[in-house]
Design a protein around this motif. Structure first.
Motif, PDB file in Angstrom:
ATOM      1  N   ASP A  97      -2.808   0.978   9.610  1.00  0.00           N
ATOM      2  CA  ASP A  97      -1.660   1.155   8.967  1.00  0.00           C
ATOM      3  C   ASP A  97      -0.801  -0.124   8.851  1.00  0.00           C
ATOM      4  O   ASP A  97      -1.157  -1.108   9.295  1.00  0.00           O
ATOM      5  CB  ASP A  97      -0.775   2.411   9.813  1.00  0.00           C
ATOM      6  CG  ASP A  97      -0.433   2.052  11.190  1.00  0.00           C
ATOM      7  OD1 ASP A  97      -0.253   0.664  11.434  1.00  0.00           O
ATOM      8  OD2 ASP A  97      -0.344   2.770  12.089  1.00  0.00           O
ATOM      9  N   ALA A  98       0.404   0.203   8.232  1.00  0.00           N
ATOM     10  CA  ALA A  98       1.165  -1.124   7.982  1.00  0.00           C
ATOM     11  C   ALA A  98       1.721  -1.865   9.260  1.00  0.00           C
ATOM     12  O   ALA A  98       1.699  -3.191   9.513  1.00  0.00           O
ATOM     13  CB  ALA A  98       2.310  -0.863   7.269  1.00  0.00           C
ATOM     14  N   LEU A  99       1.960  -1.130  10.516  1.00  0.00           N
ATOM     15  CA  LEU A  99       2.546  -1.625  11.804  1.00  0.00           C
ATOM     16  C   LEU A  99       1.074  -2.526  12.442  1.00  0.00           C
ATOM     17  O   LEU A  99       1.283  -3.693  12.846  1.00  0.00           O
ATOM     18  CB  LEU A  99       3.029  -0.609  12.732  1.00  0.00           C
ATOM     19  CG  LEU A  99       3.450  -1.213  13.725  1.00  0.00           C
ATOM     20  CD1 LEU A  99       4.236  -2.244  13.945  1.00  0.00           C
ATOM     21  CD2 LEU A  99       3.758  -0.215  14.868  1.00  0.00           C
ATOM     22  N   GLN A 100       0.174  -1.858  12.348  1.00  0.00           N
ATOM     23  CA  GLN A 100      -0.892  -2.587  13.021  1.00  0.00           C
ATOM     24  C   GLN A 100      -1.467  -3.969  12.139  1.00  0.00           C
ATOM     25  O   GLN A 100      -1.746  -4.752  12.761  1.00  0.00           O
ATOM     26  CB  GLN A 100      -2.271  -1.662  12.987  1.00  0.00           C
ATOM     27  CG  GLN A 100      -2.018  -0.466  13.725  1.00  0.00           C
ATOM     28  CD  GLN A 100      -3.550   0.664  13.788  1.00  0.00           C
ATOM     29  OE1 GLN A 100      -3.798   0.909  12.505  1.00  0.00           O
ATOM     30  NE2 GLN A 100      -3.536   1.255  14.878  1.00  0.00           N
TER      31      GLN A 100
ATOM     32  N   PRO B  10       0.817  -1.144   0.077  1.00  0.00           N
ATOM     33  CA  PRO B  10      -0.078  -0.056   0.016  1.00  0.00           C
ATOM     34  C   PRO B  10       0.787   1.226   0.089  1.00  0.00           C
ATOM     35  O   PRO B  10       0.495   2.236  -0.852  1.00  0.00           O
ATOM     36  CB  PRO B  10      -0.813  -0.147   1.286  1.00  0.00           C
ATOM     37  CG  PRO B  10      -0.974  -1.593   1.568  1.00  0.00           C
ATOM     38  CD  PRO B  10       0.347  -2.048   0.929  1.00  0.00           C
ATOM     39  N   SER B  11       1.917   1.135   0.738  1.00  0.00           N
ATOM     40  CA  SER B  11       2.882   2.485   0.690  1.00  0.00           C
ATOM     41  C   SER B  11       3.502   2.614  -0.507  1.00  0.00           C
ATOM     42  O   SER B  11       3.756   3.709  -0.884  1.00  0.00           O
ATOM     43  CB  SER B  11       3.948   2.250   1.928  1.00  0.00           C
ATOM     44  OG  SER B  11       3.320   2.290   2.932  1.00  0.00           O
ATOM     45  N   ILE B  12       3.858   1.487  -1.211  1.00  0.00           N
ATOM     46  CA  ILE B  12       4.453   1.748  -2.552  1.00  0.00           C
ATOM     47  C   ILE B  12       3.568   2.075  -3.494  1.00  0.00           C
ATOM     48  O   ILE B  12       4.035   2.938  -4.529  1.00  0.00           O
ATOM     49  CB  ILE B  12       4.997   0.154  -2.817  1.00  0.00           C
ATOM     50  CG1 ILE B  12       6.029  -0.269  -2.088  1.00  0.00           C
ATOM     51  CG2 ILE B  12       5.568   0.154  -4.470  1.00  0.00           C
ATOM     52  CD1 ILE B  12       6.684  -1.694  -2.281  1.00  0.00           C
TER      53      ILE B  12
ATOM     54  N   PHE C 171       9.738   4.246   9.352  1.00  0.00           N
ATOM     55  CA  PHE C 171      10.651   4.870   8.449  1.00  0.00           C
ATOM     56  C   PHE C 171      10.059   4.874   7.104  1.00  0.00           C
ATOM     57  O   PHE C 171       9.556   6.091   6.667  1.00  0.00           O
ATOM     58  CB  PHE C 171      11.703   3.905   8.467  1.00  0.00           C
ATOM     59  CG  PHE C 171      12.755   3.651   9.823  1.00  0.00           C
ATOM     60  CD1 PHE C 171      13.208   4.628  10.427  1.00  0.00           C
ATOM     61  CD2 PHE C 171      12.387   2.483  10.397  1.00  0.00           C
ATOM     62  CE1 PHE C 171      13.872   4.723  11.722  1.00  0.00           C
ATOM     63  CE2 PHE C 171      12.784   2.384  11.494  1.00  0.00           C
ATOM     64  CZ  PHE C 171      13.598   3.326  12.420  1.00  0.00           C
ATOM     65  N   SER C 172      10.295   3.935   6.068  1.00  0.00           N
ATOM     66  CA  SER C 172       9.694   3.756   4.703  1.00  0.00           C
ATOM     67  C   SER C 172       9.818   2.597   4.368  1.00  0.00           C
ATOM     68  O   SER C 172      10.357   1.729   4.837  1.00  0.00           O
ATOM     69  CB  SER C 172      10.687   4.641   3.951  1.00  0.00           C
ATOM     70  OG  SER C 172      10.473   4.680   2.473  1.00  0.00           O
ATOM     71  N   TRP C 173       8.932   2.334   3.249  1.00  0.00           N
ATOM     72  CA  TRP C 173       8.833   0.785   2.623  1.00  0.00           C
ATOM     73  C   TRP C 173      10.172   0.808   2.228  1.00  0.00           C
ATOM     74  O   TRP C 173      10.268  -0.660   2.051  1.00  0.00           O
ATOM     75  CB  TRP C 173       7.794   0.953   1.529  1.00  0.00           C
ATOM     76  CG  TRP C 173       7.958   2.002   0.324  1.00  0.00           C
ATOM     77  CD1 TRP C 173       7.584   3.266   0.014  1.00  0.00           C
ATOM     78  CD2 TRP C 173       8.787   1.470  -0.724  1.00  0.00           C
ATOM     79  NE1 TRP C 173       7.976   3.750  -1.183  1.00  0.00           N
ATOM     80  CE2 TRP C 173       8.777   2.551  -1.576  1.00  0.00           C
ATOM     81  CE3 TRP C 173       9.681   0.338  -1.103  1.00  0.00           C
ATOM     82  CZ2 TRP C 173       9.537   2.695  -2.778  1.00  0.00           C
ATOM     83  CZ3 TRP C 173      10.407   0.573  -2.482  1.00  0.00           C
ATOM     84  CH2 TRP C 173      10.162   1.673  -3.046  1.00  0.00           C
ATOM     85  N   ARG C 174      11.005   1.526   1.774  1.00  0.00           N
ATOM     86  CA  ARG C 174      12.370   1.218   1.440  1.00  0.00           C
ATOM     87  C   ARG C 174      13.183   0.385   2.285  1.00  0.00           C
ATOM     88  O   ARG C 174      14.092  -0.358   1.855  1.00  0.00           O
ATOM     89  CB  ARG C 174      12.841   2.439   0.796  1.00  0.00           C
ATOM     90  CG  ARG C 174      12.151   3.258  -0.233  1.00  0.00           C
ATOM     91  CD  ARG C 174      13.064   4.433  -0.628  1.00  0.00           C
ATOM     92  NE  ARG C 174      12.202   5.207  -1.791  1.00  0.00           N
ATOM     93  CZ  ARG C 174      11.939   4.963  -3.135  1.00  0.00           C
ATOM     94  NH1 ARG C 174      12.887   3.915  -3.540  1.00  0.00           N
ATOM     95  NH2 ARG C 174      11.268   5.560  -3.854  1.00  0.00           N
ATOM     96  N   TRP C 175      13.026   0.730   3.482  1.00  0.00           N
ATOM     97  CA  TRP C 175      13.641  -0.031   4.390  1.00  0.00           C
ATOM     98  C   TRP C 175      13.280  -1.517   4.752  1.00  0.00           C
ATOM     99  O   TRP C 175      13.896  -2.487   5.257  1.00  0.00           O
ATOM    100  CB  TRP C 175      13.562   0.645   5.818  1.00  0.00           C
ATOM    101  CG  TRP C 175      14.540   1.792   6.119  1.00  0.00           C
ATOM    102  CD1 TRP C 175      14.030   3.121   6.017  1.00  0.00           C
ATOM    103  CD2 TRP C 175      15.869   1.896   6.412  1.00  0.00           C
ATOM    104  NE1 TRP C 175      15.241   4.004   6.095  1.00  0.00           N
ATOM    105  CE2 TRP C 175      16.425   3.031   6.252  1.00  0.00           C
ATOM    106  CE3 TRP C 175      16.820   0.464   6.666  1.00  0.00           C
ATOM    107  CZ2 TRP C 175      17.522   3.417   6.361  1.00  0.00           C
ATOM    108  CZ3 TRP C 175      17.912   1.007   6.561  1.00  0.00           C
ATOM    109  CH2 TRP C 175      18.572   2.325   6.739  1.00  0.00           C
ATOM    110  N   ALA C 176      12.036  -1.883   4.013  1.00  0.00           N
ATOM    111  CA  ALA C 176      11.366  -2.991   3.971  1.00  0.00           C
ATOM    112  C   ALA C 176      12.574  -4.104   3.385  1.00  0.00           C
ATOM    113  O   ALA C 176      12.738  -5.360   3.388  1.00  0.00           O
ATOM    114  CB  ALA C 176      10.184  -3.260   3.556  1.00  0.00           C
ATOM    115  N   PHE C 177      13.089  -3.394   2.191  1.00  0.00           N
ATOM    116  CA  PHE C 177      14.128  -4.127   1.548  1.00  0.00           C
ATOM    117  C   PHE C 177      15.613  -4.181   2.165  1.00  0.00           C
ATOM    118  O   PHE C 177      16.478  -4.767   2.022  1.00  0.00           O
ATOM    119  CB  PHE C 177      14.207  -3.444   0.065  1.00  0.00           C
ATOM    120  CG  PHE C 177      13.061  -3.834  -0.984  1.00  0.00           C
ATOM    121  CD1 PHE C 177      12.851  -5.194  -1.256  1.00  0.00           C
ATOM    122  CD2 PHE C 177      12.130  -2.951  -1.133  1.00  0.00           C
ATOM    123  CE1 PHE C 177      11.835  -5.417  -2.009  1.00  0.00           C
ATOM    124  CE2 PHE C 177      10.859  -3.106  -1.632  1.00  0.00           C
ATOM    125  CZ  PHE C 177      10.778  -4.352  -2.192  1.00  0.00           C
TER     126      PHE C 177
END
Length: 537
Positions: A316-319, A34-36, A161-167
């Motif tokens: 949100d993504a964390l929840q 979703p953030s991407i 932080f950001s979805w980029r940190w997921a990578f």
């Protein structure tokens, strides 16, 4: 316990972390999508391709790298795969567009296809008897657990932080794996490994890529006649016939050619990419069929559920990651159960119990899904589903490879991993199509009932479906009738429910497929396995 024996178990930890690298990355992306979508503005078709680009290359090359690992060294192949995976992760984290992100995911798939079969063959060559069953239980439960820890980690990274940190998280994990494997895992290879079947490799890639392309793009380009004219650069599709049926025809032709070519090489006594000779082993043949069907159902719901939780329910993504933690807890519980049952209960019965739990969990999730649903009733069903994934994944791997000689472990593990990944690729493609097609049909009908003009209705449907649900929040904030936003939430919920019930149907077929395993996997212990010589140098 001797030092060498202790070192084997420490090595298993790093092998399991290597598996975690590719599994966590895959599931992290689900929560980050979703953030991407918001950041890069990718469409729902690109959403599927962010997943499928990885899975497609992953599945297509597993057989190739499983065989190469047998010939050139399994530990070496594992380390090369980790390095490629980490480099591609950096590229994905820095990607400025959806296209470059998809390209990075393709390269990640190359690294992942080196990692997975080598972890299996290393375990197969290192452990014997009951220890092998425990090792496979650890390996399989790691997959199940990480499949849910990934969303939690991804949710935290994306939110904080950001979805980029997921990578970016793959960088420290990769360093840990490389150092740990070099210190604790012994190299192994097969003395009988032969030259790789290049033609077979090309045919397998063509078959997989065209099949998945057709399944994903059918709703965009049309299943028979063209709905949307395909374009690529300056090229425009010139025919009324959609490219989708052509892709399916190429996939069928590629499959037939792959099998015919493989059987031809086997009759001439030459090596084949697929372990055709091993299909004479009942547990290997029937177990692979069951593994493929099961994977069809296991992975689709992990694509649909995070989208629904964030875009419809408003988490949100964390929840979302915290909710999916229930799945991880179930998988970790299964780890202890599977280890305790190893050598005491027939593996096939553990697999069946796991599949039954998965069916109950997924069907329960489908029942409670709705636009006003609470997260509370989701938790027990996610736990049961995770419990089933942990049990079925660990023991099904053991069933498939139980009677395979260690000298053929790389090719065998590559074959069974390919069966799983083929199922996963088809599952994401099919269930993604069910999700978006159902949403489009239901929302279109609902808007027509409200008397909204067809042109406006088509625009609303396209915005919701193409954004994978992200446009729902915009509909609420745009000042349009609340009935439109409510209809979009209802339609996306119904689409998610349809995908979940479809997943439950595939899992039911997988459970029925285990009947064919019969007595092949009925023995709780395999004494002959303990007597097998190792192919380690």
């Amino acid at each position: 316990m001797s030092n060498s024996s202790k070192l084997r178990w420490v090595g298993l930890v790093f092998i399991s972390i290597a598996v975690s690298l590719i599994i966590v990355d895959s599931t992290i992306v689900n929560v980050a999508i979703p953030s991407i979508v918001d950041d890069l503005g990718i469409s729902s078709t690109e959403v599927q391709w962010v997943q499928e680009a990885y899975t497609l290359v992953f599945a297509s090359l597993l057989l190739v790298f499983g065989s190469l690992a047998d010939r050139f060294g399994r530990r070496r192949m594992l380390l090369v795969g980790v390095v490629i995976f980490v480099v591609a992760s950096v590229a994905a984290a820095l990607a400025p567009t959806g296209g470059l992100l998809i390209l990075s995911r393709l390269v990640q798939g190359v690294g992942g296809s080196m990692i997975l079969p080598t972890t299996l063959s290393l375990i197969n060559a290192t452990f014997r008897g009951r220890e092998r069953g425990i090792a496979f239980a650890v390996w399989g439960s790691t997959i199940g657990g990480m499949a849910a820890v990934g969303p939690l980690l991804g949710g935290w990274l994306t939110t904080a932080f950001s979805w980029r940190w997921a990578f970016g998280i793959n960088i420290p994990l990769g360093i840990i794996i490389v150092v740990g494997v070099l210190l604790t895992v012994a190299e192994s290879r097969s003395d009988r490994a032969e030259r790789i079947d290049g033609i077979g490799a090309v045919l397998s890639v063509v078959t997989m890529s065209t099949l998945v392309f057709g399944l994903i793009e059918g709703r965009t380009y049309g299943w028979w006649l063209v709905d949307t004219v395909p374009t690529l650069g300056g090229f425009t599709w010139p025919w009324q016939l959609s490219p989708v049926p052509i892709a399916f025809a190429v996939a069928l032709l590629g499959l037939v050619s792959f099998i015919a070519w493989g059987l031809h090489r086997r009759r001439r006594g030459r090596s084949t990419l697929l372990a055709f000779g091993l299909f004479g082993i009942t547990s290997f043949r029937n177990g692979n069929i069951a593994a493929m069907v099961v994977s069809l159902g296991e992975f689709g719901i992990i694509l649909a559920l995070p989208l629904w939780l964030q875009f419809v329910i408003g988490f949100d993504a964390l929840q979302t990651g915290l909710i999916l933690l229930a799945l991880a807890i179930g998988s970790f519980v299964a780890s202890g159960v599977a280890g305790a049952l190893s050598g005491r209960v027939a593996p096939v019965w553990v697999v069946r119990a796991g599949l039954a739990a998965e069916i109950v969990g997924v069907a329960g999730i489908a029942v409670v899904i709705g636009p006003d649903a609470s997260w509370v009733p989701l938790l027990p069903f996610l736990f049961v589903y995770g419990l089933g994934v942990g049990l079925a994944t660990a023991q099904l791997t053991g069933v498939v490879l139980a009677d395979v000689p260690p000298s053929e472990g790389g090719q065998a593990s590559g074959t069974q991993s390919t069966a799983r990944q083929l199922g996963a690729a088809l599952g994401v493609a099919v269930l993604g199509t069910v999700l978006y097609s159902s949403t489009a049909g239901i929302l279109g009908a609902s808007l027509a009932d409200q008397g909204i003009p067809e042109t406006q209705s088509d625009q609303i449907v396209s915005s919701v479906v193409d954004s994978a649900g992200a446009a729902i929040a915009g509909l609420e904030a745009s000042g349009q009738s609340s009935a439109v936003a409510d209809a979009a939430k209802e339609a996306f919920s119904d689409g998610t429910r349809a995908a979940a019930f479809t997943a439950a149907g595939f899992l039911t077929l997988g459970l029925l497929a285990t009947i064919s395993l019969g007595s092949a996997a009925s023995a709780p212990t395999r004494r002959r396995d303990e007597a097998e010589p190792s192919d380690r140098p």
